[in-house]
Design an enzyme around this catalytic site. Structure first.
Site, short mmCIF file in Angstrom:
data_model
loop_
_atom_site.label_atom_id
_atom_site.label_comp_id
_atom_site.label_asym_id
_atom_site.label_seq_id
_atom_site.Cartn_x
_atom_site.Cartn_y
_atom_site.Cartn_z
N ASN A 9 0.87 -1.18 0.00
CA ASN A 9 0.00 0.00 0.00
C ASN A 9 0.90 1.23 0.00
O ASN A 9 1.51 1.56 1.02
CB ASN A 9 -0.89 -0.03 1.26
N LYS A 11 0.08 4.23 -0.20
CA LYS A 11 -0.60 5.40 0.39
C LYS A 11 -0.44 6.62 -0.53
O LYS A 11 -0.39 6.44 -1.73
CB LYS A 11 -0.07 5.68 1.80
N HIS A 95 -9.50 1.11 5.03
CA HIS A 95 -8.20 1.29 5.69
C HIS A 95 -8.37 2.21 6.90
O HIS A 95 -9.17 3.15 6.87
CB HIS A 95 -7.18 1.88 4.71
N GLU A 97 -6.69 4.57 7.99
CA GLU A 97 -6.48 6.00 7.74
C GLU A 97 -7.74 6.63 7.16
O GLU A 97 -8.02 7.81 7.39
CB GLU A 97 -5.26 6.20 6.83
N GLU A 165 -5.36 -5.21 10.66
CA GLU A 165 -4.36 -4.16 10.84
C GLU A 165 -4.64 -3.40 12.13
O GLU A 165 -5.43 -2.44 12.13
CB GLU A 165 -4.41 -3.17 9.67
N GLY A 171 2.45 2.10 10.75
CA GLY A 171 3.39 3.22 10.59
C GLY A 171 4.11 3.60 11.87
O GLY A 171 4.71 4.68 11.94
N SER A 211 3.45 -2.22 10.33
CA SER A 211 4.91 -2.21 10.55
C SER A 211 5.60 -3.51 10.14
O SER A 211 6.53 -3.96 10.82
CB SER A 211 5.24 -1.84 12.00
#
Ligand code: PEP
Length: 249
Positions: A9, A11, A95, A97, A165, A171, A211
């Protein structure tokens, strides 16, 4: 046997020249990989470039989001038909985010998942708890509630991938312990079986994301319950992504 999938991904990263050099090198590095699936999910602006570059490879293309309608007055949105024009196979949906920064709800995500499947795309549906949920012992409740909400419109899940996730691992450089990821993934598979039947649960691929790096991928992939990885930061470098793709058992 479920075939493993390693998906990158990107992003909101990458210019056209950067995408070209990344994909050129990645193609070289993974050209001998046959026993697992590989996907890259660049931003919309790079789908055309990347799509043309991977035409003669085993690398699949994915998008990072889509809207549920096929066309119309939805300024700024991208439809499933538009993604198919660039030969996308996958689309990441839900996701964290998008859930936590942009405010997407399970209701929204459910419409997207249903539309993706109806239009022949494979959703990579992301679910995962925040740190406060984990600390309050609510991981399983949160994940099940996201699954129930996001899959509420799916009757027959022809093809779907789930990515577990944990938000606190994305991250941050602090991945989950593989055994903890297995706990949640096993619970997701059990829930999936109760919703769609045992056969579907046996077949659905459930990835871990958060991560993942070249130095920890082997530990995750030693767990037979984990069917692959969704990789953010480490997918932006061809060498590190290729090492993740080439995990050792
Ligand atoms: C992600 O964006 O889905 C992700 C897992 O990011 P990272 O690998 O950077 O934690």
């Amino acid at each position: 046997m479920r075939r493993r999938l390693i998906a990158g991904n990107w992003k909101m990263n990458g210019t056209v020249p950067e995408a070209i050099s990344l994909v050129q090198r990645l193609k070289l590095l993974v050209s001998d990989v046959q026993d697992r699936d590989i996907a890259v999910c660049p931003p919309f602006t790079l789908l055309d470039t990347v799509s043309k570059m991977i035409i003669d490879t085993r690398i699949y293309l994915g998008a990072q989001d889509m809207f549920w309608e096929e066309k119309g007055a939805f300024t700024g949105e991208i439809s499933p038909l538009m993604l198919k024009e660039f030969n996308c196979t996958f689309v990441i949906l839900g996701h964290s985010e998008r859930r936590w920064i942009i405010g997407e709800t399970d209701e929204f995500i459910a419409k997207k998942v249903e539309s993706a499947i109806r239009n022949g795309l494979t959703p990579i549906l992301c679910v995962g708890e925040r740190l406060e949920d984990r600390e309050a012992g609510k991981t399983k409740d949160v994940v099940i509630s996201q699954l129930e909400g996001s899959l509420s419109l799916v009757k027959d899940p022809e093809s779907i991938v789930i990515a577990y996730e944990p938000v606190w691992a994305i991250g941050t450089g602090k991945p989950a312990y593989p055994k903890d990821a297995v706990d949640v993934i096993s619970m997701i598979r059990e829930w999936y079986g109760s919703r769609f039947g045992k056969d579907k649960a046996e077949g659905v691929r459930i990835l871990y994301g958060g991560s993942v790096t070249p130095s920890n991928i082997d530990d995750f992939m030693k767990e037979s319950e984990i069917d692959g990885a969704l990789v953010g930061g480490a997918s932006l470098n061809a060498d590190s992504f290729a090492r993740i793709v080439k995990y050792l058992l």
